[in-house]
Every structure is written in structure tokens, then in C-alpha cells.
Design an enzyme around this catalytic site. Structure first.
Site, PDB file in Angstrom:
ATOM      1  N   THR A 185      14.624 -25.753 -47.536  1.00  0.00           N
ATOM      2  CA  THR A 185      16.027 -25.663 -47.949  1.00  0.00           C
ATOM      3  C   THR A 185      16.661 -27.045 -47.898  1.00  0.00           C
ATOM      4  OG1 THR A 185      16.379 -23.352 -47.369  1.00  0.00           O
ATOM      5  CG2 THR A 185      18.285 -24.777 -47.277  1.00  0.00           C
ATOM      6  N   SER A 195      13.725 -16.612 -43.029  1.00  0.00           N
ATOM      7  CA  SER A 195      14.432 -17.811 -42.618  1.00  0.00           C
ATOM      8  C   SER A 195      13.904 -18.272 -41.268  1.00  0.00           C
ATOM      9  CB  SER A 195      15.930 -17.532 -42.508  1.00  0.00           C
ATOM     10  OG  SER A 195      16.590 -18.602 -41.865  1.00  0.00           O
ATOM     11  N   LYS A 252      14.553 -25.048 -52.212  1.00  0.00           N
ATOM     12  CA  LYS A 252      15.718 -24.166 -52.310  1.00  0.00           C
ATOM     13  C   LYS A 252      17.010 -24.971 -52.226  1.00  0.00           C
ATOM     14  CE  LYS A 252      17.880 -20.118 -50.121  1.00  0.00           C
ATOM     15  NZ  LYS A 252      19.162 -20.695 -49.675  1.00  0.00           N
ATOM     16  N   HIS A 273      23.516 -21.263 -51.786  1.00  0.00           N
ATOM     17  CA  HIS A 273      23.629 -20.697 -50.441  1.00  0.00           C
ATOM     18  C   HIS A 273      24.642 -19.547 -50.403  1.00  0.00           C
ATOM     19  CE1 HIS A 273      21.480 -22.299 -46.881  1.00  0.00           C
ATOM     20  NE2 HIS A 273      22.277 -21.486 -46.201  1.00  0.00           N
ATOM     21  N   TYR A 317      14.477 -24.698 -42.176  1.00  0.00           N
ATOM     22  CA  TYR A 317      15.500 -25.695 -41.943  1.00  0.00           C
ATOM     23  C   TYR A 317      14.857 -26.767 -41.070  1.00  0.00           C
ATOM     24  CZ  TYR A 317      18.999 -22.353 -43.571  1.00  0.00           C
ATOM     25  OH  TYR A 317      19.738 -21.489 -44.338  1.00  0.00           O
TER      26      TYR A 317
END
Length: 376
Positions: free
Chosen positions: A174, A124, A227, A251, A148
């Protein structure tokens, strides 16, 4: 960085791995090692936590149809993905702020554990110690990077270039976090993670559109994963943009409340994709039988989220490695009992609708666990 670890809890895993013989033992040890804030971060979800419970319910509402009198003396749970052999079709899913579970810098500990075992790891972009240092920690591991969006096109392109330069096998965008959800376990305690206080650029995620997907596909050759796909309509649009991997995810129930369970969504996506892209899925998967159900239903890789956090909090890198060993053991035994010798022999004929026997919760996969799921 170590806000979740009680200083006295430095777990060493013996060479014989005798400390952990069942997956629920990681959960129990993690509960001992973590403070309440970090614990709730793993086990909690958005608002009523309905989506999270539906993830488990969707898995528990699938039964197996085993075949018998087949030679299953040798069972191979390995697959080939991203041009690499993997011991299991498993990816340690991207989890933000993993560093609160391990004082060594959790993202590095997780990728080393996954790499030693032979599974994939998706980092991440909001998990320390960051893209470059994680690559240095496990240069030979199968590494994927998840972003992100916290900036403009220049920001996105810089992240893609850095992922390519550090030999990440794929880049993941994402798309289900346009607004940050209400995590009521945190709100009730007035707790805000340090990483949330540091977060900037949220408006860029709110404004994210398909044009960013096109930008990446037009300029870079690295395989792209989207995602947060939850409908056949969006899967079809992703295919139109040339996306190589569709990642079915809600999520972990931590964003939109009252969504469908991931395994309820997966068949719809499989039918829409029709083999034109590969499919990942996560959401409540924490047993070997869960992995088998997803692959039989048409997924190519299964993401493991909370289970990785429990293993990491219980015993660091070695805990992650041991957790994967136990998952592999469960998978091999279940494949053999289904009458197949590999994942390639599986299809949806081995699955059947059923009535769930356990009340769905974040812990319903672990009936021997003596932890109250909703205490805080």
C-alpha cells in the site's frame, strides 16, 4: 479485541439465509450491533469526506447500454484470476482492525466466508489474527496479503517470505498512506482505536519509495500488487518495475480528501496500462451493478470494503458468505439484462455517461435504508 460488539448481539444465520434478502439489511443490522466508534470507523472518511462521496458519485454517473434479443438463459458470473476459478471477480479488500467487528477474530471469519463462496480475500497487515493464523483458518481460500511498511528492508523481506511460505497468491504494497489522515469523526469524539495506539514505525511508510518495489521484484517471484495508484504517471512507473497488478484506490476516501472518485480514475489507468498488467479497483463498490461497471471499464477484480465490514458486523462469517451470494445474484441478473452471458462479453460499449440521481453518500447505493449518514 471485541471493543465494537455489544455482548448481547451474537447473530446466528439460519440455514435458509432468510434473515438477509437485500444488501441494505446487513447495513441496518450492523448499525444495531456496533457501538458508535466502530460504526464511524466504517462509514467515515478523511476531513470533509469529499473523496468518499465522489467514489459513489463516480459510479452513479455511469449508465448502462443494454443489448436485447440475445439468449441469456444461462449466465456465468465466474472468472479465472491468479490461476484459480472465482465465482465473482471480487476481492474482499484489505481493512485494518477488522477484529473490532467480530469477536471470533474477523480476518479469519472474513477469509473463511470468502473461501466458502469462492471469492478472494486480501488480508491487511494491521488486521488480527495475522498472516499465519489466517492462512491456517482457510488454507484453500484464494488469499492475498497487504503490507503497511513498518520497518526497514529486513522487515519487508521477512513479510514477503512469510506470505510466500503460507501460500498467499500475491503480495500487496500500500502506497497512499505516507501520512495518516485526519479522521474527523474520531477526532471529534477524542477516540483513538487500540490498533492505532499499538502502531509503530510510521516513518518507514513516510519514506517509502520505488526502491522498495524494485527490491521485492528483484528478489521474489510472488506477484506484486501496488495499492493506491491514482494517476497514469504512477501506473507507468509501476509497469517499468514489472508490477503485475495495479490497484486503483483512494483508500475509500479515508486518506487524501478532495481526490477523484475511483471510477473516474479507472479509465485513465486502463488506457495507460494497455493490458500490460492486471487492474484492481476499490472505492464505494457495494452492488452487483457496481462490479459490472468496473469490469466493463477494464478492471479485472473489484475490491469490496465497507460492504464486507457491514456483513461481518451483522452476522460474522455467515454474513460475509451471504453478502457474496446476494452480490452474485445481482450480478447474474444484471448481466442477463445487459444481454451478455459472462464478464468476458463485457466492454465499455455497455457504459454511457449519465447524471447521478442520488445525492452521493456512503449509503446512496441503498435507497431503502433508514439510517442517517452523518449522525454521530
Amino acid at each position: 479485541m471485541n471493543e465494537a460488539i455489544r455482548p448481547a448481539q451474537n447473530v446466528e444465520l439460519g440455514a435458509s439465509n432468510e434473515e438477509f434478502q437485500n444488501l441494505h439489511e446487513f447495513v441496518r443490522k450492523a448499525r444495531v450491533n456496533l457501538n458508535q466508534n466502530a460504526w464511524d470507523y466504517i462509514v467515515g472518511a478523511a476531513e470533509t469526506e469529499t473523496t468518499m462521496r465522489r467514489n459513489r458519485m463516480a459510479l452513479d454517473e455511469i449508465a448502462f447500454r443494454p443489448r436485447v434479443l440475445r439468449n441469456v438463459a444461462e449466465v456465468d458470473a465466474s472468472v479465472e484470476r491468479f490461476g484459480r476459478k472465482m465465482r465473482l471477480p471480487v476481492m474482499l479488500a484489505p481493512v485494518g482492525a477488522l477484529e473490532i467487528f467480530d469477536p471470533q477474530g474477523a480476518a479469519a471469519s472474513v477469509v473463511r466466508g470468502a473461501g466458502r463462496f469462492g471469492a478472494a480475500h486480501m488480508l491487511s497487515s494491521v488486521s488480527e489474527p495475522g498472516l499465519e493464523k489466517v492462512a491456517e483458518a482457510a488454507p484453500d481460500a484464494l488469499r492475498l496479503f497487504q503490507l503497511y511498511v513498518r520497518g526497514d528492508d529486513v522487515f519487508v523481506e521477512d513479510c514477503v517470505r512469510r506470505a510466500v511460505a503460507n501460500n498467499y497468491a500475491a503480495f500487496c504494497l500500500t502506497v497512499d498512506t505516507a501520512h495518516y489522515s485526519r479522521r474527523e469523526r474520531d477526532i471529534a469524539k477524542r477516540y483513538v482505536r487500540a490498533s492505532r495506539n499499538r502502531a509503530t514505525g510510521g516513518d518507514f511508510q513516510k519514506g517509502l519509495e520505488w526502491r522498495t518495489v524494485k527490491l521485492i521484484k528483484d528478489k521474489y517471484k510472488i506477484p506484486l500488487i501496488i495499492k493506491g495508484i491514482a494517476t497514469s504517471e504512477d501506473a507507468a512507473i509501476a509497469l517499468e518495475h514489472g508490477v503485475e497488478w495495479i490497484y486503483v484506490s483512494n483508500h475509500g476516501g479515508r486518506q487524501l480528501d478532495h481526490g477523484r472518485g475511483a471510477m473516474h480514475v479507472l479509465p485513465e489507468i486502463v488506457d495507460a496500462v494497455k493490458g500490460r498488467a492486471k487492474i484492481m479497483v476499490d472505492g464505494g463498490f457495494c452492488r452487483g451493478s457496481d462490479i459490472i461497471k468496473a469490469i466493463a471499464a477494464g478492471a479485472d477484480i473489484v475490491g469490496i470494503g465497507r460492504m464486507q465490514c457491514w456483513a461481518l458486523a451483522a452476522a460474522g462469517e455467515n454474513g460475509v458468505h451471504r453478502m457474496l451470494e446476494l452480490l452474485e445474484d445481482e450480478v447474474i441478473r444484471s448481466l442477463g439484462l445487459l444481454g451478455v452471458t459472462s464478464f468476458a462479453e463485457l466492454n465499455k460499449s455497455y457504459l454511457h455517461p449519465a447524471t447521478a440521481t442520488n445525492a452521493p453518500s456512503v449509503f446512496s447505493a441503498f435507497p431503502l435504508l433508514d439510517i442517517e449518514p452523518y449522525r454521530y
